[in-house]
Design a protein around this motif. Sequence first.
Motif, PDB file in Angstrom:
ATOM      1  N   PHE A 130      -4.419   7.187   2.295  1.00 16.43           N
ATOM      2  CA  PHE A 130      -4.273   6.036   1.414  1.00 16.43           C
ATOM      3  C   PHE A 130      -4.291   6.480  -0.047  1.00 16.43           C
ATOM      4  O   PHE A 130      -5.144   7.271  -0.482  1.00 16.43           O
ATOM      5  N   TYR A 164       0.918   5.438   0.874  1.00 19.15           N
ATOM      6  CA  TYR A 164       0.246   6.529   1.578  1.00 19.15           C
ATOM      7  C   TYR A 164       1.023   7.822   1.365  1.00 19.15           C
ATOM      8  O   TYR A 164       2.240   7.822   1.189  1.00 19.15           O
ATOM      9  N   GLN A 182       0.852  -1.182   0.000  1.00 19.04           N
ATOM     10  CA  GLN A 182       0.000   0.000   0.000  1.00 19.04           C
ATOM     11  C   GLN A 182       0.893   1.238   0.000  1.00 19.04           C
ATOM     12  O   GLN A 182       1.999   1.216   0.543  1.00 19.04           O
ATOM     13  N   PHE A 210       4.913   7.131   1.888  1.00 18.72           N
ATOM     14  CA  PHE A 210       5.234   5.890   2.579  1.00 18.72           C
ATOM     15  C   PHE A 210       4.676   4.700   1.818  1.00 18.72           C
ATOM     16  O   PHE A 210       3.532   4.719   1.373  1.00 18.72           O
ATOM     17  N   GLN A 264       1.562  11.632   3.231  1.00 19.53           N
ATOM     18  CA  GLN A 264       1.338  12.413   4.444  1.00 19.53           C
ATOM     19  C   GLN A 264       1.847  13.825   4.212  1.00 19.53           C
ATOM     20  O   GLN A 264       3.043  14.054   4.029  1.00 19.53           O
ATOM     21  N   GLN A 314      -3.460   0.341  -3.420  1.00 19.60           N
ATOM     22  CA  GLN A 314      -2.984  -0.966  -2.987  1.00 19.60           C
ATOM     23  C   GLN A 314      -2.678  -1.806  -4.221  1.00 19.60           C
ATOM     24  O   GLN A 314      -3.474  -1.849  -5.159  1.00 19.60           O
ATOM     25  N   GLY A 368       0.053  16.620   8.732  1.00 18.54           N
ATOM     26  CA  GLY A 368      -1.170  15.856   8.500  1.00 18.54           C
ATOM     27  C   GLY A 368      -1.042  14.393   8.865  1.00 18.54           C
ATOM     28  O   GLY A 368      -0.105  13.995   9.548  1.00 18.54           O
ATOM     29  N   HIS A 369      -1.989  13.618   8.405  1.00 21.36           N
ATOM     30  CA  HIS A 369      -1.999  12.200   8.678  1.00 21.36           C
ATOM     31  C   HIS A 369      -1.867  11.426   7.360  1.00 21.36           C
ATOM     32  O   HIS A 369      -2.120  11.976   6.296  1.00 21.36           O
ATOM     33  N   PRO A 370      -1.444  10.161   7.438  1.00 22.85           N
ATOM     34  CA  PRO A 370      -1.304   9.383   6.198  1.00 22.85           C
ATOM     35  C   PRO A 370      -2.640   9.227   5.484  1.00 22.85           C
ATOM     36  O   PRO A 370      -3.660   8.934   6.112  1.00 22.85           O
ATOM     37  N   ASN A 381      -4.561  -5.426   8.988  1.00 23.34           N
ATOM     38  CA  ASN A 381      -3.905  -4.142   8.773  1.00 23.34           C
ATOM     39  C   ASN A 381      -2.785  -3.924   9.761  1.00 23.34           C
ATOM     40  O   ASN A 381      -2.643  -2.858  10.335  1.00 23.34           O
ATOM     41  N   LEU A 385       0.198  -3.143   9.422  1.00 25.16           N
ATOM     42  CA  LEU A 385       1.086  -2.663   8.387  1.00 25.16           C
ATOM     43  C   LEU A 385       2.457  -2.306   8.922  1.00 25.16           C
ATOM     44  O   LEU A 385       2.583  -1.697   9.983  1.00 25.16           O
ATOM     45  N   PHE A 422       5.317   0.074   7.926  1.00 29.41           N
ATOM     46  CA  PHE A 422       5.544   1.215   7.056  1.00 29.41           C
ATOM     47  C   PHE A 422       7.025   1.340   6.712  1.00 29.41           C
ATOM     48  O   PHE A 422       7.908   1.009   7.514  1.00 29.41           O
ATOM     49  N   GLY A 423       7.259   1.829   5.504  1.00 25.06           N
ATOM     50  CA  GLY A 423       8.614   2.122   5.104  1.00 25.06           C
ATOM     51  C   GLY A 423       9.130   3.364   5.801  1.00 25.06           C
ATOM     52  O   GLY A 423       8.400   4.035   6.544  1.00 25.06           O
ATOM     53  N   THR A 424      10.378   3.665   5.534  1.00 32.58           N
ATOM     54  CA  THR A 424      11.030   4.813   6.177  1.00 32.58           C
ATOM     55  C   THR A 424      10.580   6.140   5.593  1.00 32.58           C
ATOM     56  O   THR A 424      10.805   7.181   6.184  1.00 32.58           O
TER      57      THR A 424
END
Lengths: 113, 112
Positions: A45, A35, A33, A88, A37, A48, A41-43, A99, A101, A103-105
């Motif tokens: 979507f 995302y 997935q 991300f 950000q 996918q 803010g927030h991630p 879920n 998940l 997350f990548g860096t």
Amino acid sequence: GQQVMQIPQYQHVQEGEDFTTYCNSSTTLSNIQWYKQRPGGHPVFLIQLVKSGEVKKQKRLTFQFGEAKKNSSLHITATQTTDVGTYFCAGPGVTGGGNKLTFGTGTQLKVEL
Amino acid sequence: DAGVTQSPTHLIKTRGQHVTLRCSPISGHKSVSWYQQVLGQGPQFIFQYYEKEERGRGNFPDRFSARQFPNYSSELNVNALLLGDSALYLCASSFHRNTEAFFGQGTRLTVV
């Protein structure tokens, strides 16, 4: 444990230039997935990908899932200032599910006029 | 339709105190997950609840606990707060366990 790395960590581009971020997982992913950000803010979507070798497009964004389902990429054509933010990738492990998940860096994109 | 709502939006606590964060998922969503995001890093998975049962737990100490209520809302509790618990706490809801996650705006927790 599962690790998901992204490169580059930061990218500054001029508006109109292209941008690519690469995502690599230490384990095979059942899906990946993406995302976005925005600063403060927030991630949110984006998309996918599920199938090996899958490619999906959303306007100027192109997403790819690797054949081995361990890597993915996001390419933005002709960046705009609205593309600013951190991108991300995230994925569950093969034996995980749900879920949970990882997350990548993240890759922080800055677009200059 | 309302998105995922979290409360409070900001919170300042002292070391050793306890905190409760709340999350209301999107109507119809049965899965709620909690993540911790430290500044400059990606979100780290803490818990997932589906149909009011814990379905997953990340690598966090027992000071962290959560629960999901019959209306699918959720609480995250953190005891004996440490300075290192300062972070953005994100709640994500999804219809099923494997579908896309919708994040709330987060609770910014500062421990002093």
